[in-house]
Design a protein around this motif. Structure first.
Motif, PDB file in Angstrom:
ATOM      1  N   MET A 146      47.582  48.872  42.242  1.00 36.22           N
ATOM      2  CA  MET A 146      48.570  48.085  42.988  1.00 36.22           C
ATOM      3  C   MET A 146      47.859  47.100  43.929  1.00 36.22           C
ATOM      4  N   TYR A 147      46.808  47.552  44.585  1.00 36.61           N
ATOM      5  CA  TYR A 147      46.046  46.689  45.487  1.00 36.61           C
ATOM      6  C   TYR A 147      45.419  45.531  44.718  1.00 36.61           C
ATOM      7  N   ILE A 148      44.844  45.814  43.561  1.00 41.02           N
ATOM      8  CA  ILE A 148      44.251  44.763  42.725  1.00 41.02           C
ATOM      9  C   ILE A 148      45.320  43.776  42.288  1.00 41.02           C
ATOM     10  N   ASP A 149      46.497  44.267  41.920  1.00 46.24           N
ATOM     11  CA  ASP A 149      47.604  43.376  41.544  1.00 46.24           C
ATOM     12  C   ASP A 149      47.984  42.458  42.704  1.00 46.24           C
ATOM     13  N   GLN A 150      48.078  43.017  43.897  1.00 42.40           N
ATOM     14  CA  GLN A 150      48.473  42.228  45.062  1.00 42.40           C
ATOM     15  C   GLN A 150      47.435  41.155  45.392  1.00 42.40           C
ATOM     16  N   ILE A 151      46.175  41.553  45.384  1.00 44.35           N
ATOM     17  CA  ILE A 151      45.110  40.583  45.666  1.00 44.35           C
ATOM     18  C   ILE A 151      45.076  39.503  44.585  1.00 44.35           C
ATOM     19  N   SER A 152      45.235  39.903  43.336  1.00 46.15           N
ATOM     20  CA  SER A 152      45.210  38.940  42.229  1.00 46.15           C
ATOM     21  C   SER A 152      46.347  37.941  42.364  1.00 46.15           C
ATOM     22  N   TYR A 210      40.218  31.138  52.775  1.00 44.68           N
ATOM     23  CA  TYR A 210      41.091  32.239  52.361  1.00 44.68           C
ATOM     24  C   TYR A 210      40.832  32.605  50.900  1.00 44.68           C
ATOM     25  N   TYR A 211      40.656  31.604  50.061  1.00 40.69           N
ATOM     26  CA  TYR A 211      40.337  31.830  48.645  1.00 40.69           C
ATOM     27  C   TYR A 211      39.045  32.636  48.507  1.00 40.69           C
ATOM     28  N   GLN A 212      38.013  32.248  49.238  1.00 39.01           N
ATOM     29  CA  GLN A 212      36.738  32.957  49.173  1.00 39.01           C
ATOM     30  C   GLN A 212      36.883  34.406  49.634  1.00 39.01           C
ATOM     31  N   GLU A 213      37.652  34.609  50.689  1.00 38.73           N
ATOM     32  CA  GLU A 213      37.890  35.960  51.200  1.00 38.73           C
ATOM     33  C   GLU A 213      38.613  36.823  50.157  1.00 38.73           C
ATOM     34  N   LEU A 214      39.666  36.278  49.567  1.00 38.61           N
ATOM     35  CA  LEU A 214      40.411  37.015  48.547  1.00 38.61           C
ATOM     36  C   LEU A 214      39.558  37.297  47.317  1.00 38.61           C
ATOM     37  N   LYS A 215      38.770  36.311  46.936  1.00 34.54           N
ATOM     38  CA  LYS A 215      37.912  36.475  45.762  1.00 34.54           C
ATOM     39  C   LYS A 215      36.932  37.629  45.969  1.00 34.54           C
ATOM     40  N   GLU A 216      36.355  37.722  47.155  1.00 32.42           N
ATOM     41  CA  GLU A 216      35.417  38.802  47.460  1.00 32.42           C
ATOM     42  C   GLU A 216      36.132  40.152  47.521  1.00 32.42           C
ATOM     43  N   GLU A 217      37.321  40.192  48.128  1.00 38.23           N
ATOM     44  CA  GLU A 217      38.094  41.434  48.182  1.00 38.23           C
ATOM     45  C   GLU A 217      38.442  41.925  46.780  1.00 38.23           C
ATOM     46  N   ARG A 218      38.853  40.998  45.911  1.00 38.46           N
ATOM     47  CA  ARG A 218      39.212  41.378  44.538  1.00 38.46           C
ATOM     48  C   ARG A 218      37.983  41.879  43.792  1.00 38.46           C
ATOM     49  N   LYS A 219      36.861  41.213  43.981  1.00 36.18           N
ATOM     50  CA  LYS A 219      35.626  41.631  43.322  1.00 36.18           C
ATOM     51  C   LYS A 219      35.256  43.059  43.733  1.00 36.18           C
ATOM     52  N   MET A 220      35.345  43.337  45.029  1.00 35.69           N
ATOM     53  CA  MET A 220      35.005  44.675  45.521  1.00 35.69           C
ATOM     54  C   MET A 220      35.990  45.722  44.986  1.00 35.69           C
ATOM     55  N   MET A 256      37.745  45.540  42.202  1.00 40.90           N
ATOM     56  CA  MET A 256      37.495  45.703  40.764  1.00 40.90           C
ATOM     57  C   MET A 256      36.263  46.573  40.523  1.00 40.90           C
ATOM     58  N   GLU A 257      35.226  46.377  41.327  1.00 41.87           N
ATOM     59  CA  GLU A 257      34.018  47.192  41.195  1.00 41.87           C
ATOM     60  C   GLU A 257      34.297  48.647  41.546  1.00 41.87           C
ATOM     61  N   LYS A 258      35.088  48.871  42.595  1.00 42.99           N
ATOM     62  CA  LYS A 258      35.453  50.230  42.980  1.00 42.99           C
ATOM     63  C   LYS A 258      36.242  50.900  41.859  1.00 42.99           C
ATOM     64  N   TYR A 259      37.211  50.173  41.305  1.00 43.02           N
ATOM     65  CA  TYR A 259      38.014  50.737  40.214  1.00 43.02           C
ATOM     66  C   TYR A 259      37.115  51.074  39.022  1.00 43.02           C
ATOM     67  N   ASP A 318      34.192  41.878  31.970  1.00 43.41           N
ATOM     68  CA  ASP A 318      33.071  41.435  32.812  1.00 43.41           C
ATOM     69  C   ASP A 318      32.675  42.488  33.855  1.00 43.41           C
ATOM     70  N   ASN A 319      33.397  43.629  33.896  1.00 45.24           N
ATOM     71  CA  ASN A 319      33.034  44.735  34.773  1.00 45.24           C
ATOM     72  C   ASN A 319      32.274  45.833  34.038  1.00 45.24           C
ATOM     73  N   VAL A 320      31.940  45.592  32.787  1.00 40.66           N
ATOM     74  CA  VAL A 320      31.264  46.593  31.969  1.00 40.66           C
ATOM     75  C   VAL A 320      29.801  46.703  32.384  1.00 40.66           C
ATOM     76  N   LYS A 321      29.354  47.920  32.531  1.00 41.51           N
ATOM     77  CA  LYS A 321      27.932  48.185  32.763  1.00 41.51           C
ATOM     78  C   LYS A 321      27.316  48.425  31.389  1.00 41.51           C
ATOM     79  N   CYS A 322      26.542  47.478  30.919  1.00 40.52           N
ATOM     80  CA  CYS A 322      25.935  47.599  29.591  1.00 40.52           C
ATOM     81  C   CYS A 322      24.749  48.555  29.642  1.00 40.52           C
ATOM     82  N   GLY A 323      24.735  49.462  28.749  1.00 40.24           N
ATOM     83  CA  GLY A 323      23.642  50.416  28.624  1.00 40.24           C
ATOM     84  C   GLY A 323      23.322  50.556  27.150  1.00 40.24           C
ATOM     85  N   CYS A 324      23.401  51.767  26.694  1.00 38.12           N
ATOM     86  CA  CYS A 324      23.095  52.000  25.284  1.00 38.12           C
ATOM     87  C   CYS A 324      24.347  51.916  24.418  1.00 38.12           C
TER      88      CYS A 324
END
Length: 87
Positions: A10-16, A38-48, A50-53, A63-69
């Motif tokens: 829900m938080y990601i939806d709101q920020i997006s 404000y755009y830069q602030e929101l962009k950073e909040e969304r990035k964080m 998304m990374e937490k999720y 683009d949030n995939v951690k590539c490994g094997c």
């Protein structure tokens, strides 16, 4: 879906939404420094968020995939596959 997962989605939806709305404003007001900040602030909040999720529940976007094997993008259930589940 856990309560934490639901709240984070829900938080990601709101920020997006706010980010998209700010982009539309900037399309017609490209030199508005307050809107740009404000755009830069929101962009950073969304990035964080998304990374937490991704770290807790798996990536929401490729683009949030951690590539490994292997290609981990397909290893976790999609968010809509979890709706209605209690686990």
């Amino acid at each position: 879906m856990t309560n934490e997962q639901h709240q984070l989605l829900m938080y990601i939806d709101q920020i997006s939404f706010a980010l998209d709305d700010t982009v539309l404003f900037l399309d017609t007001h490209p030199c508005d420094t307050e809107a740009l900040a404000y755009y830069q602030e929101l962009k950073e909040e969304r990035k964080m968020a998304m990374e937490k999720y991704a770290s807790k529940f798996g990536p929401l976007q490729n683009d949030n995939v951690k590539c490994g094997c292997s290609w981990s993008w397909v290893e976790t259930p999609w968010p809509w596959e979890l709706e209605g589940r209690d686990c």
